[in-house]
Design a protein around this motif. Structure first.
Motif, PDB file in Angstrom:
ATOM      1  N   LYS A  95       0.803  -1.238   0.000  1.00 58.51           N
ATOM      2  CA  LYS A  95       0.000   0.000   0.000  1.00 58.51           C
ATOM      3  C   LYS A  95       0.835   1.286   0.000  1.00 58.51           C
ATOM      4  CE  LYS A  95      -3.591  -2.607   0.222  1.00 58.51           C
ATOM      5  NZ  LYS A  95      -4.063  -3.075  -1.095  1.00 58.51           N
ATOM      6  N   ASP A 119       2.902   8.390   6.713  1.00 63.01           N
ATOM      7  CA  ASP A 119       1.942   8.226   7.805  1.00 63.01           C
ATOM      8  C   ASP A 119       1.036   9.445   7.945  1.00 63.01           C
ATOM      9  OD1 ASP A 119       2.197   5.755   8.806  1.00 63.01           O
ATOM     10  OD2 ASP A 119       2.795   6.389  10.821  1.00 63.01           O
ATOM     11  N   TYR A 121       0.257  11.935   5.897  1.00 61.83           N
ATOM     12  CA  TYR A 121      -0.640  12.360   4.794  1.00 61.83           C
ATOM     13  C   TYR A 121      -1.340  11.185   4.107  1.00 61.83           C
ATOM     14  CZ  TYR A 121       1.896  16.673   5.641  1.00 61.83           C
ATOM     15  OH  TYR A 121       2.444  17.779   6.241  1.00 61.83           O
ATOM     16  N   ARG A 122      -1.345  10.034   4.783  1.00 63.00           N
ATOM     17  CA  ARG A 122      -1.919   8.821   4.188  1.00 63.00           C
ATOM     18  C   ARG A 122      -3.358   9.017   3.686  1.00 63.00           C
ATOM     19  NH1 ARG A 122       0.315   4.259   4.550  1.00 63.00           N
ATOM     20  NH2 ARG A 122       1.550   4.812   6.381  1.00 63.00           N
ATOM     21  N   LYS A 123      -4.144   9.762   4.443  1.00 66.51           N
ATOM     22  CA  LYS A 123      -5.572   9.914   4.100  1.00 66.51           C
ATOM     23  C   LYS A 123      -5.866  11.222   3.366  1.00 66.51           C
ATOM     24  CE  LYS A 123      -7.525   6.821   7.568  1.00 66.51           C
ATOM     25  NZ  LYS A 123      -6.336   6.313   8.271  1.00 66.51           N
ATOM     26  N   GLU A 124      -4.819  11.961   3.036  1.00 67.66           N
ATOM     27  CA  GLU A 124      -5.001  13.234   2.313  1.00 67.66           C
ATOM     28  C   GLU A 124      -4.857  12.974   0.814  1.00 67.66           C
ATOM     29  OE1 GLU A 124      -5.944  15.945   3.676  1.00 67.66           O
ATOM     30  OE2 GLU A 124      -5.450  15.722   5.797  1.00 67.66           O
ATOM     31  N   ASP A 125      -5.992  12.788   0.149  1.00 67.36           N
ATOM     32  CA  ASP A 125      -5.954  12.383  -1.270  1.00 67.36           C
ATOM     33  C   ASP A 125      -5.184  13.350  -2.168  1.00 67.36           C
ATOM     34  OD1 ASP A 125      -7.325  10.146  -0.632  1.00 67.36           O
ATOM     35  OD2 ASP A 125      -9.236  10.746  -1.534  1.00 67.36           O
ATOM     36  N   TRP A 159       1.742   6.282  -2.205  1.00 67.33           N
ATOM     37  CA  TRP A 159       0.790   5.293  -1.713  1.00 67.33           C
ATOM     38  C   TRP A 159       0.068   4.648  -2.896  1.00 67.33           C
ATOM     39  CZ3 TRP A 159       1.154  10.396  -0.444  1.00 67.33           C
ATOM     40  CH2 TRP A 159       1.477  10.746   0.878  1.00 67.33           C
ATOM     41  N   ARG A 161      -3.078   4.529  -3.243  1.00 66.33           N
ATOM     42  CA  ARG A 161      -4.226   5.392  -3.600  1.00 66.33           C
ATOM     43  C   ARG A 161      -3.829   6.473  -4.597  1.00 66.33           C
ATOM     44  NH1 ARG A 161      -3.088  10.262  -1.764  1.00 66.33           N
ATOM     45  NH2 ARG A 161      -2.175  10.534   0.308  1.00 66.33           N
TER      46      ARG A 161
END
Length: 299
Positions: A95, A119, A121-125, A159, A161
């Motif tokens: 991932k 870690d 910015y993992r969820k900051e698209d 990542w 994503r």
């Protein structure tokens, strides 16, 4: 327990560079907790065979990492296809990935920076790429790390994503640019990014990096960068397939860890202007350009 990002290291036919790259990587604080995957491309000519085999011999005795896996390609894929395949494999399995090539020396804190940023910015698209290299900027009015539009390719991380938006087809990418986007993409025409796209289409380069930056740009993505470089490229000595003898981009590596990361997800205006200024004056005056040209021609 934190799982650290795997490292993808792409090597070819430069044993001395590869050895130095691994030596510095091994000195990183998180090396012993990081999995290292080394992708050794197959030789494309009889001249390259001995050097490729020398590199592979060197790769048999690597320690200091959580695990080491060497992938020896039977055929020559070329750097672009090798990077795309290696990155795609590791983001599918883990991932996330940290990407290095065989001519980069790192700070002891480079892996720490990558893992902290992955870690954070993992969820900051909108954050799609973490770069470790930065031009030798003279200004010091910019924060320790900042967001910017362009993606540097000398040591980076991403990542799954974000990588899913990588578009390898140059025609698909170029069709989405108008004049305004071309200007923004090329830092107001201060950098030859659009020419790199055109050259790829003409078969003059085989860059994965320009297509990755274009993919990020077209998604409105941002890249995280350090104000002072955490890597230096030692490949500009004429030995590289994709690099000439060039000292414009030579840097002194930041000896300290990065302790500040931007809270706001937007491009840093001061950093953008500083980089634009560097790009517009990087080649120096006419006399400096002539000296560099003669040095390259006469070796």
């Amino acid at each position: 327990m934190q799982t650290f990002a795997p490292i993808a290291l792409f090597v070819y036919n430069r044993p001395q560079h590869t050895e130095r790259t691994i030596k510095f990587l091994k000195q990183n604080q998180l090396a012993s907790e990081s999995r290292l995957f080394i992708f050794s491309d197959g030789f494309k000519s009889a001249e390259d065979e001995a050097k490729v085999l020398e590199v592979r011999e060197l790769l048999k005795n690597i320690d200091g990492f959580k695990s080491v896996e060497v992938v020896e390609r039977k055929e020559n894929m070329g750097l672009a296809n090798s990077v795309i395949a290696g990155v795609s494999r590791l983001v599918k399995d883990y991932k996330q990935v940290i990407v290095m090539e065989d001519d980069l020396i790192t700070s002891p804190y480079t892996l720490t920076y990558f893992n902290e940023a992955l870690d954070r910015y993992r969820k900051e698209d909108q954050v799609m790429h973490i770069g470790a290299y930065m031009y030798p900027l003279k200004e010091n009015n910019i924060p320790e790390s900042f967001f910017y539009r362009a993606a540097t390719s000398w040591g980076w991380a991403t990542w799954d994503r974000a990588w899913q938006h990588f578009e390898p087809n140059i025609d698909t990418l170029m069709a989405q640019f108008d004049a305004k986007k071309r200007a923004a993409f090329s830092i107001e025409h201060k950098m030859n990014f659009w020419k790199q796209m055109q050259d790829f289409k003409k078969g003059k380069n085989n860059s994965w990096a320009i297509r990755w930056y274009a993919s990020i740009f077209l998604k409105g993505g941002l890249t995280l960068n350090p104000a002072q470089s955490l890597v230096n490229n030692i490949g500009h000595d004429g030995t590289g397939i994709h690099s000439g003898i060039n000292d414009i981009y030579n840097v002194i590596i930041n000896p300290k860890p990065i302790s500040e990361y931007p809270a706001e997800i937007k491009e840093n205006k001061a950093a953008y202007e500083t980089i634009k200024e560097f790009l517009s004056t990087r080649k120096g005056n006419l006399w400096e350009r002539l000296k560099r040209y003669l040095k390259q021609r006469l070796g």
